[in-house]
Motif scaffolding. Structure first.
Motif, PDB file in Angstrom:
ATOM      1  N   THR A  43       0.820  -1.209   0.000  1.00 24.53           N
ATOM      2  CA  THR A  43       0.000   0.000   0.000  1.00 24.53           C
ATOM      3  C   THR A  43       0.857   1.264   0.000  1.00 24.53           C
ATOM      4  N   THR A  44       2.160   1.134   0.268  1.00 20.98           N
ATOM      5  CA  THR A  44       3.049   2.287   0.347  1.00 20.98           C
ATOM      6  C   THR A  44       3.733   2.515  -0.993  1.00 20.98           C
ATOM      7  N   GLU A  45       3.564   3.737  -1.523  1.00 21.59           N
ATOM      8  CA  GLU A  45       4.218   4.074  -2.777  1.00 21.59           C
ATOM      9  C   GLU A  45       5.727   4.135  -2.556  1.00 21.59           C
ATOM     10  N   PHE A  46       6.468   3.675  -3.526  1.00 19.41           N
ATOM     11  CA  PHE A  46       7.924   3.588  -3.445  1.00 19.41           C
ATOM     12  C   PHE A  46       8.518   4.680  -4.325  1.00 19.41           C
ATOM     13  N   ASP A  47       9.287   5.595  -3.715  1.00 14.49           N
ATOM     14  CA  ASP A  47       9.933   6.666  -4.468  1.00 14.49           C
ATOM     15  C   ASP A  47      11.320   6.193  -4.888  1.00 14.49           C
ATOM     16  N   LEU A  48      11.488   5.970  -6.177  1.00 12.08           N
ATOM     17  CA  LEU A  48      12.755   5.458  -6.689  1.00 12.08           C
ATOM     18  C   LEU A  48      13.886   6.481  -6.581  1.00 12.08           C
ATOM     19  N   ASP A  49      13.542   7.765  -6.520  1.00 12.19           N
ATOM     20  CA  ASP A  49      14.554   8.821  -6.431  1.00 12.19           C
ATOM     21  C   ASP A  49      15.064   9.045  -5.006  1.00 12.19           C
ATOM     22  N   ASP A  50      14.347   8.558  -4.026  1.00 15.73           N
ATOM     23  CA  ASP A  50      14.729   8.775  -2.631  1.00 15.73           C
ATOM     24  C   ASP A  50      16.000   7.998  -2.304  1.00 15.73           C
ATOM     25  N   PRO A  51      17.079   8.687  -1.873  1.00 14.71           N
ATOM     26  CA  PRO A  51      18.326   7.981  -1.541  1.00 14.71           C
ATOM     27  C   PRO A  51      18.164   6.964  -0.410  1.00 14.71           C
ATOM     28  N   ASP A  52      17.175   7.153   0.455  1.00 13.72           N
ATOM     29  CA  ASP A  52      16.927   6.182   1.526  1.00 13.72           C
ATOM     30  C   ASP A  52      16.418   4.849   0.970  1.00 13.72           C
ATOM     31  N   ASN A  53      15.914   4.861  -0.261  1.00 15.05           N
ATOM     32  CA  ASN A  53      15.390   3.639  -0.879  1.00 15.05           C
ATOM     33  C   ASN A  53      16.417   2.919  -1.744  1.00 15.05           C
ATOM     34  N   ASP A  54      17.655   3.420  -1.781  1.00 13.97           N
ATOM     35  CA  ASP A  54      18.687   2.739  -2.560  1.00 13.97           C
ATOM     36  C   ASP A  54      18.900   1.327  -2.019  1.00 13.97           C
ATOM     37  N   LEU A  55      18.973   0.381  -2.923  1.00 14.32           N
ATOM     38  CA  LEU A  55      19.179  -1.044  -2.651  1.00 14.32           C
ATOM     39  C   LEU A  55      18.026  -1.695  -1.897  1.00 14.32           C
ATOM     40  N   GLU A  56      16.876  -1.029  -1.875  1.00 12.71           N
ATOM     41  CA  GLU A  56      15.677  -1.605  -1.271  1.00 12.71           C
ATOM     42  C   GLU A  56      14.844  -2.272  -2.365  1.00 12.71           C
ATOM     43  N   LEU A  57      14.053  -3.264  -1.974  1.00 12.13           N
ATOM     44  CA  LEU A  57      13.188  -3.961  -2.927  1.00 12.13           C
ATOM     45  C   LEU A  57      11.919  -3.154  -3.192  1.00 12.13           C
ATOM     46  N   PHE A  58      11.509  -3.125  -4.448  1.00  7.96           N
ATOM     47  CA  PHE A  58      10.239  -2.510  -4.811  1.00  7.96           C
ATOM     48  C   PHE A  58       9.493  -3.453  -5.742  1.00  7.96           C
ATOM     49  N   GLU A  59       8.191  -3.287  -5.769  1.00  8.70           N
ATOM     50  CA  GLU A  59       7.348  -4.071  -6.671  1.00  8.70           C
ATOM     51  C   GLU A  59       6.746  -3.133  -7.711  1.00  8.70           C
ATOM     52  N   LEU A  60       6.838  -3.532  -8.956  1.00  2.00           N
ATOM     53  CA  LEU A  60       6.175  -2.815 -10.041  1.00  2.00           C
ATOM     54  C   LEU A  60       5.029  -3.700 -10.511  1.00  2.00           C
ATOM     55  N   ARG A  61       3.810  -3.176 -10.427  1.00  2.33           N
ATOM     56  CA  ARG A  61       2.619  -3.957 -10.771  1.00  2.33           C
ATOM     57  C   ARG A  61       1.822  -3.209 -11.836  1.00  2.33           C
ATOM     58  N   ILE A  62       1.382  -3.943 -12.835  1.00  2.00           N
ATOM     59  CA  ILE A  62       0.553  -3.381 -13.908  1.00  2.00           C
ATOM     60  C   ILE A  62      -0.775  -4.122 -13.905  1.00  2.00           C
ATOM     61  N   GLU A  63      -1.856  -3.370 -13.954  1.00  5.29           N
ATOM     62  CA  GLU A  63      -3.199  -3.951 -14.037  1.00  5.29           C
ATOM     63  C   GLU A  63      -3.916  -3.326 -15.232  1.00  5.29           C
ATOM     64  N   ASN A 113      -9.219  -8.176 -14.293  1.00  9.48           N
ATOM     65  CA  ASN A 113      -8.006  -7.519 -14.765  1.00  9.48           C
ATOM     66  C   ASN A 113      -6.953  -8.535 -15.164  1.00  9.48           C
ATOM     67  N   ILE A 114      -6.087  -8.110 -16.074  1.00  7.35           N
ATOM     68  CA  ILE A 114      -4.848  -8.830 -16.349  1.00  7.35           C
ATOM     69  C   ILE A 114      -3.801  -8.148 -15.487  1.00  7.35           C
ATOM     70  N   VAL A 115      -3.104  -8.911 -14.670  1.00  8.38           N
ATOM     71  CA  VAL A 115      -2.142  -8.341 -13.724  1.00  8.38           C
ATOM     72  C   VAL A 115      -0.789  -9.004 -13.907  1.00  8.38           C
ATOM     73  N   ALA A 116       0.250  -8.173 -13.879  1.00  2.65           N
ATOM     74  CA  ALA A 116       1.622  -8.679 -13.894  1.00  2.65           C
ATOM     75  C   ALA A 116       2.418  -7.845 -12.903  1.00  2.65           C
ATOM     76  N   SER A 117       3.277  -8.497 -12.155  1.00  2.85           N
ATOM     77  CA  SER A 117       4.112  -7.765 -11.209  1.00  2.85           C
ATOM     78  C   SER A 117       5.493  -8.387 -11.170  1.00  2.85           C
ATOM     79  N   VAL A 118       6.448  -7.564 -10.790  1.00  2.00           N
ATOM     80  CA  VAL A 118       7.827  -8.003 -10.675  1.00  2.00           C
ATOM     81  C   VAL A 118       8.460  -7.253  -9.510  1.00  2.00           C
ATOM     82  N   VAL A 119       9.336  -7.933  -8.785  1.00  2.00           N
ATOM     83  CA  VAL A 119      10.043  -7.317  -7.667  1.00  2.00           C
ATOM     84  C   VAL A 119      11.507  -7.165  -8.069  1.00  2.00           C
ATOM     85  N   PHE A 120      12.012  -5.937  -7.928  1.00  2.00           N
ATOM     86  CA  PHE A 120      13.404  -5.619  -8.258  1.00  2.00           C
ATOM     87  C   PHE A 120      14.033  -4.880  -7.092  1.00  2.00           C
ATOM     88  N   ARG A 121      15.337  -4.773  -7.128  1.00  2.00           N
ATOM     89  CA  ARG A 121      16.073  -3.990  -6.147  1.00  2.00           C
ATOM     90  C   ARG A 121      16.366  -2.625  -6.765  1.00  2.00           C
TER      91      ARG A 121
END
Length: 161
Positions: free
Chosen positions: A107-127, A145-153
């Motif tokens: 439920t928490t949006e992940f800010d990719l630009d935030d330096p505190d989030n460097d090397l943290e896992l995020f999920e990208l989900r498309i519906e 819905n057609i849903v696809a998601s992937v978890v990356f660092r």
């Protein structure tokens, strides 16, 4: 006296049988064929959405120098690129819901630009709603819905050529 066996039928007595059999078999055959076509379209769309999610997450995990326009965040860039990938594949990219969220707290949006989030896992989900790519007249539930998601660092991987 010879009696005639009634179990042996005269070929002339079966004139309409083929027509009746054809009338029963053709609708079932058509339903099976159309069902296979629809399932193959669903699988193809699922694959295209999964590829778009993977490519978007790959872009998010790359080094960002030279990728962004003035004032653009990496989250906006990833979202725009995913919409373009989907549109290029014949899907309605504008109808897609694209979510970049924390891998553990969805439920928490992940800010990719935030330096505190460097090397943290995020999920990208498309519906993508089924109605966005289905042209049939059949009414389906709104929440399908057609849903696809992937978890990356969230790393800053450099591409070496």
């Amino acid at each position: 006296m010879m009696t005639r066996d009634r179990s042996v039928s005269n070929p002339n007595d079966r004139k309409g049988v083929a027509t009746v059999e054809f009338a029963f078999v053709v609708p079932i055959f058509l339903i099976l064929i159309l069902g296979m076509i629809e399932v193959s379209r669903l699988l193809d769309t699922q694959n295209q959405v999964a590829v778009a999610a993977r490519e978007g997450a790959r872009l998010a995990a790359m080094r960002r120098e030279g990728l962004l326009d003035e004032g653009q965040s990496i989250n906006e860039k990833v979202t725009d690129d995913i919409r373009h990938i989907l549109t290029a594949n014949g899907l309605n990219g504008d109808a897609a819901g694209i979510f970049i969220v924390d891998a553990e707290d969805h439920t928490t949006e992940f800010d990719l630009d935030d330096p505190d989030n460097d090397l943290e896992l995020f999920e990208l989900r498309i519906e993508i709603p089924y109605s966005a790519f289905n042209s049939h007249v059949v009414e389906l539930p709104e929440d399908m819905n057609i849903v696809a998601s992937v978890v990356f660092r969230n790393g800053r991987t450099k591409i070496v050529q």
